[in-house]
Design a protein around this motif. Structure first.
Motif, mmCIF file in Angstrom:
data_model
loop_
_atom_site.group_PDB
_atom_site.id
_atom_site.type_symbol
_atom_site.label_atom_id
_atom_site.label_comp_id
_atom_site.label_asym_id
_atom_site.label_seq_id
_atom_site.Cartn_x
_atom_site.Cartn_y
_atom_site.Cartn_z
ATOM 1 N N ASP A 73 0.827 -1.216 0.000
ATOM 2 C CA ASP A 73 0.000 0.000 0.000
ATOM 3 C C ASP A 73 0.856 1.258 0.000
ATOM 4 O OD1 ASP A 73 -2.610 -1.061 -0.063
ATOM 5 O OD2 ASP A 73 -2.545 -1.512 2.086
ATOM 6 N N LYS A 77 1.549 4.235 -3.299
ATOM 7 C CA LYS A 77 1.165 5.630 -3.093
ATOM 8 C C LYS A 77 2.378 6.567 -3.050
ATOM 9 C CE LYS A 77 -3.273 4.699 -2.638
ATOM 10 N NZ LYS A 77 -4.273 5.086 -3.649
ATOM 11 N N PHE A 144 -0.913 13.130 -4.268
ATOM 12 C CA PHE A 144 -1.292 11.823 -3.739
ATOM 13 C C PHE A 144 -2.095 11.095 -4.806
ATOM 14 C CE2 PHE A 144 -4.202 8.996 -1.489
ATOM 15 C CZ PHE A 144 -3.365 8.373 -0.582
ATOM 16 N N GLY A 146 -4.555 9.137 -5.498
ATOM 17 C CA GLY A 146 -5.692 8.516 -4.809
ATOM 18 C C GLY A 146 -6.538 7.634 -5.698
ATOM 19 N N THR A 211 -3.468 5.166 -8.201
ATOM 20 C CA THR A 211 -2.811 3.874 -7.979
ATOM 21 C C THR A 211 -3.527 3.121 -6.863
ATOM 22 O OG1 THR A 211 -1.350 4.783 -6.296
ATOM 23 C CG2 THR A 211 -0.517 4.804 -8.559
ATOM 24 N N MET A 212 -3.391 1.798 -6.903
ATOM 25 C CA MET A 212 -4.045 0.972 -5.874
ATOM 26 C C MET A 212 -3.529 -0.435 -6.028
ATOM 27 S SD MET A 212 -8.157 0.555 -5.511
ATOM 28 C CE MET A 212 -8.836 -0.555 -4.274
ATOM 29 N N ARG B 22 -5.691 12.933 3.472
ATOM 30 C CA ARG B 22 -6.531 11.803 3.095
ATOM 31 C C ARG B 22 -6.844 11.000 4.333
ATOM 32 N NH1 ARG B 22 -7.931 10.691 -2.523
ATOM 33 N NH2 ARG B 22 -7.142 12.611 -3.432
ATOM 34 N N ASP B 26 -9.137 5.393 1.444
ATOM 35 C CA ASP B 26 -8.128 5.063 0.436
ATOM 36 C C ASP B 26 -7.221 3.983 1.030
ATOM 37 O OD1 ASP B 26 -6.320 5.277 -1.872
ATOM 38 O OD2 ASP B 26 -7.333 7.191 -2.200
ATOM 39 N N ASP B 27 -6.166 3.624 0.318
ATOM 40 C CA ASP B 27 -5.334 2.509 0.789
ATOM 41 C C ASP B 27 -4.415 2.908 1.929
ATOM 42 O OD1 ASP B 27 -5.896 0.393 -1.470
ATOM 43 O OD2 ASP B 27 -5.677 2.360 -2.398
ATOM 44 N N VAL B 28 -4.033 4.169 1.939
ATOM 45 C CA VAL B 28 -3.241 4.696 3.054
ATOM 46 C C VAL B 28 -3.819 6.059 3.425
ATOM 47 C CG1 VAL B 28 -1.153 3.582 2.140
ATOM 48 C CG2 VAL B 28 -1.556 5.981 1.670
ATOM 49 N N CYS B 30 -3.023 9.993 4.397
ATOM 50 C CA CYS B 30 -1.969 10.952 4.074
ATOM 51 C C CYS B 30 -2.118 12.163 4.992
ATOM 52 C CB CYS B 30 -2.082 11.350 2.609
ATOM 53 S SG CYS B 30 -0.755 12.448 2.062
#
Lengths: 335, 335
Positions: A73, A77, A144, A146, A211-212, B22, B26-28, B30
């Motif tokens: 993850d 990012k 970022f 996202g 991105t993911m 963030r 989301d995946d992380v 921020c």
């Protein structure tokens, strides 16, 4: 007992880098605040009977996997790992040597990716063993990438080998894991890989807009991005994009597309590139994966969502170039 | 299901402060990197059947408690909360409304202490419900009041009401929790309090050289500090230091000293003040707790460890001023 374990863990982890002022053994960890614009922060777990079984993976593999699923993850990012915390849930009468082996695998991975474990928590678990890792990373950019970053016209790509982990999982479940044709799949499931260089790419290339990772499945990831971006998606991957699943899927009697779409646990990278923004993202990636060029898959295009549609439409070019509508599925760990 | 929950959680949490670029979804996460010298970082869990039972606490109380037990560690070390991540383990067929109530209690506490939840993880649990919170904090000082900070001559103090949580726990176990004389104890167990102002004190007063909360028991905390500092301890608390346990202990038929020493879950603060270092720590604390002056307990003195002793000696002045040797006990969550 708890304090003995902590001393043992501390020995396994070894010396800390200078940015760690206090590591394991006090009530909180104390870090030199990294000189960075942003902090990225994520948490992910590995639970016996949910994410893995002890007869499928060695304790060392489980420890390493715990770090890698979190790193995945962070790298997608654009983050660089700073450190990690680990909370363990340990069942009654759990074999101690298994805990230490788990920790050795974790510590090895931590050294490999320069991401020291600086603290944690130990509790009794009422179910199987569980480990929750929390990962802190730094990120230089104000940008970022996202899930909500897609615009119509963006090109969607996948970096990885979709469905391999599902093939490995199915092989483990069905007793086929020792079959030679399953070795790569079982490895993909038990020892997922991650791409530290992708983080640099994200920071260097403004072209990369969303991105993911595909830890919950490729289909899930595409729908999540399209959903949060308010767009739809038209997929048109190359005909051979699932060739790596031919042998595993026929041995397992499964549909290759279903394995790739619904599988989960792949830790491939789904990302979008914006045409018209200057940059060199694709050729940089090709340079990184030379020798395995088939790992970069052009998936298709982001398109405008029809007015009035609450949810994304995701279609794929099928036989005779007809567009087939796909469903959101994927792996839900809460089910 | 998982994505529906995340949307619901996001609504319960409400708007984020500007430092969160963030949050959940989301995946992380921020964050704007805080302008600070150090980052403090800790993790602590709440597990059904280990730390609590659903017939003892409301789901909201469990959510609030999860944050407070983490904040406790941060405040004692001089930190100011930045944000939190929450990883949940949810059993099959678990009532959804209980998850949301838990989250509401957590979100309320987060607003109260300015510590937003910015992300997390949801998995299936194979045992009872569990929640692991990871808390990031900033800390201005290069100084860290570690467990290993004691020197002979330091004065040990306790801020709090030792043993009350144990009394509450015992009352809940034995069906005495509705007894009026148990109300304060049950509250201490179910709704532990924490001391945000203690963090400022740590940063303002160089006199405060070692700090630790008593979540694993007062005895455990004293031994841990003495052990890691290489010293011994001679306790001589005021005669009335356990008066608050008189009624609860007699109702429960338990020894008040044992409740205070071995209890755990108190989240009182054990700390040391160094004579000869300028400052005003004690009168500042007295000012903060005016109306409850008995909450500041002078426990005794740090003394030189005898040459050759591998472990600390901890003694207490008993009847006829004789020194009684105390044992390291306390609550071990792994047992």
């Amino acid at each position: 007992m708890e304090s003995d374990w902590i001393k043992k863990f501390s020995g396994i982890l070894g010396p800390m880098p200078p940015r760690v002022l206090r590591g394991i053994g006090d009530d909180v960890a104390c870090l030199v605040s990294p000189a960075t614009d942003n902090l990225l922060w994520t948490t992910d777990s590995q639970r016996e009977g949910v994410h893995f079984r002890w007869d499928w993976m060695t304790p060392r593999e489980v420890g390493s996997r715990l770090l890698v699923v979190n790193l995945s993850d962070v790298y997608v990012k654009g983050g660089t790992p700073v450190s990690a915390l680990v909370a363990l849930g340990i069942p009654k009468n759990f074999p101690e040597e298994r805990i230490f082996s788990f920790y050795e695998g974790l510590a090895d991975a931590c050294r490999r990716f320069d991401c020291p474990v600086v603290g944690g928590d130990i509790s009794r678990a009422t179910g199987g063993f569980d480990a929750v890792l929390s990962l802190l990373a730094r990120s230089p950019a104000g940008r970022f990438p996202g899930r909500d970053g897609l615009l119509p016209g963006d090109m969607l790509y996948l970096l990885g080998r979709p469905g391999l982990a599902k093939a490995g999982y199915s092989a483990l479940l069905s007793g086929l894991s020792d079959h030679q044709a399953m070795a790569e799949s079982v490895s993909a499931f038990c020892r997922p890989r991650t791409y530290p260089w992708f983080s640099e790419l994200v920071n260097a290339e403004d072209q990369v807009v969303a991105t993911m990772d595909t830890s919950d499945g490729l289909g899930q990831a595409i729908f999540a991005m399209a959903d949060q971006s308010g767009v739809s998606v038209r997929l048109d991957p190359p005909e051979n994009w699932l060739d790596h699943l031919q042998r595993p899927s026929s041995l397992l009697g499964q549909d290759p597309f279903g394995m790739a779409w619904d599988g989960g646990e792949d830790y491939d990278i789904l990302f979008a590139v914006r045409p018209g923004v200057g940059g060199d993202a694709i050729s940089r990636i090709q340079e990184q994966i030379r020798g395995e060029p088939e790992k970069l898959i052009p998936l298709g295009e982001v398109v405008v969502r029809h007015a009035g549609d609450q949810t994304p439409s995701v279609t794929m070019t099928g036989k005779n170039r007809r567009q087939v509508r796909l469903e959101r599925t994927g792996f839900d760990h809460t089910r």
